[in-house]
Design a protein around this motif. Structure first.
Motif, mmCIF file in Angstrom:
data_model
loop_
_atom_site.group_PDB
_atom_site.id
_atom_site.type_symbol
_atom_site.label_atom_id
_atom_site.label_comp_id
_atom_site.label_asym_id
_atom_site.label_seq_id
_atom_site.Cartn_x
_atom_site.Cartn_y
_atom_site.Cartn_z
ATOM 1 N N ARG A 1 -34.621 20.015 47.845
ATOM 2 C CA ARG A 1 -35.472 18.848 48.048
ATOM 3 C C ARG A 1 -36.497 19.167 49.126
ATOM 4 O O ARG A 1 -36.165 19.729 50.163
ATOM 5 C CB ARG A 1 -34.641 17.638 48.481
ATOM 6 N N MET A 2 -37.741 18.778 48.858
ATOM 7 C CA MET A 2 -38.804 19.033 49.827
ATOM 8 C C MET A 2 -38.972 17.861 50.784
ATOM 9 O O MET A 2 -39.519 18.011 51.844
ATOM 10 C CB MET A 2 -40.121 19.308 49.118
ATOM 11 N N GLU B 1 -41.023 13.419 46.812
ATOM 12 C CA GLU B 1 -40.982 14.546 45.884
ATOM 13 C C GLU B 1 -40.760 14.016 44.473
ATOM 14 O O GLU B 1 -40.017 13.060 44.268
ATOM 15 C CB GLU B 1 -39.839 15.488 46.268
ATOM 16 N N ARG C 1 -40.717 16.770 37.646
ATOM 17 C CA ARG C 1 -40.952 18.199 37.883
ATOM 18 C C ARG C 1 -40.941 18.968 36.568
ATOM 19 O O ARG C 1 -41.737 19.878 36.358
ATOM 20 C CB ARG C 1 -39.904 18.783 38.837
ATOM 21 N N LYS D 1 -43.064 23.661 45.701
ATOM 22 C CA LYS D 1 -41.677 23.737 45.241
ATOM 23 C C LYS D 1 -41.297 25.196 44.993
ATOM 24 O O LYS D 1 -40.233 25.651 45.409
ATOM 25 C CB LYS D 1 -41.515 22.905 43.967
ATOM 26 N N ASP E 1 -38.510 24.806 36.463
ATOM 27 C CA ASP E 1 -38.441 23.594 37.242
ATOM 28 C C ASP E 1 -37.672 22.501 36.529
ATOM 29 O O ASP E 1 -38.011 21.347 36.608
ATOM 30 C CB ASP E 1 -39.854 23.080 37.558
#
Length: 185
Positions: free
Chosen positions: A29-30, A34, A40, A108, A184
């Motif tokens: 997790r950023m 996100e 994504r 990411k 992703d």
């Protein structure tokens, strides 16, 4: 005496290791804001395959058009995808990744690359690192040739090539761009 590698045992070991690695990569997790997993996935699909309609994306991801529509609406509201009229049929809407969406994907991928590089530096010696470096192109080649029976035919946006790469085709695709695009999903 070392036993000769067996394709079934090797396949099982690869799937176990790669499956765990991919599950761990999806967990990165950023921070707040996100994109969700499905968001994504849609962004990555548009990045790899180029512009597409919502219906095309839903079919490729094997989800309902309504679910894909909701996902794409959220991405569009955040400015991560752009919508334009289809040049061949102005009634259809084509989606593509916006520059902000590309930045999200780059961030990411960078976070995942840094995490894996840190583990390689801390937990693997030079010999093991060399073995993994030699193995990486082979894994990519394996991925290019594994085409599920119910998948779109070779040449679809997923393969990154218009050239058949299935068993017995005797061809390989240029994997330079594929190597920079992690999964992703």
């Amino acid at each position: 005496m070392t036993e000769e590698p067996n394709s079934h045992d090797t396949a099982a070991a690869l799937l176990d290791g790669l499956g765990l690695l991919l599950r761990r990569m999806r967990q990165i997790r950023m921070g707040p804001g996100e994109p969700s997993g499905p968001e994504r996935t849609a962004l990555a699909r548009l990045d790899r395959g180029g512009p597409a309609t919502s219906a095309e994306l839903a079919r490729r991801e094997q989800i309902s058009p309504q679910s894909m529509g909701a996902t794409l609406a959220a991405l569009q509201a955040r400015g991560l995808v752009e919508v334009t009229a289809d040049p061949q049929d102005g009634r259809r809407k084509v989606l593509s990744v916006s520059e902000d969406g590309m930045q999200v994907l780059r961030d990411k991928r960078s976070a995942r690359t840094e995490l894996v590089a840190g583990v390689l530096d801390a937990r693997f010696d030079r010999t093991e690192l060399a073995q993994l470096a030699t193995t990486a192109p082979l894994l990519l080649r394996l991925a290019e040739h594994v085409i599920p029976p119910d998948a779109d035919p070779p040449g679809d946006a997923d393969t990154g090539s218009a050239t058949p790469t299935g068993p017995g085709s005797g061809t390989s695709t240029d994997s330079a761009s594929s190597a920079t695009h992690g999964t992703d999903r």
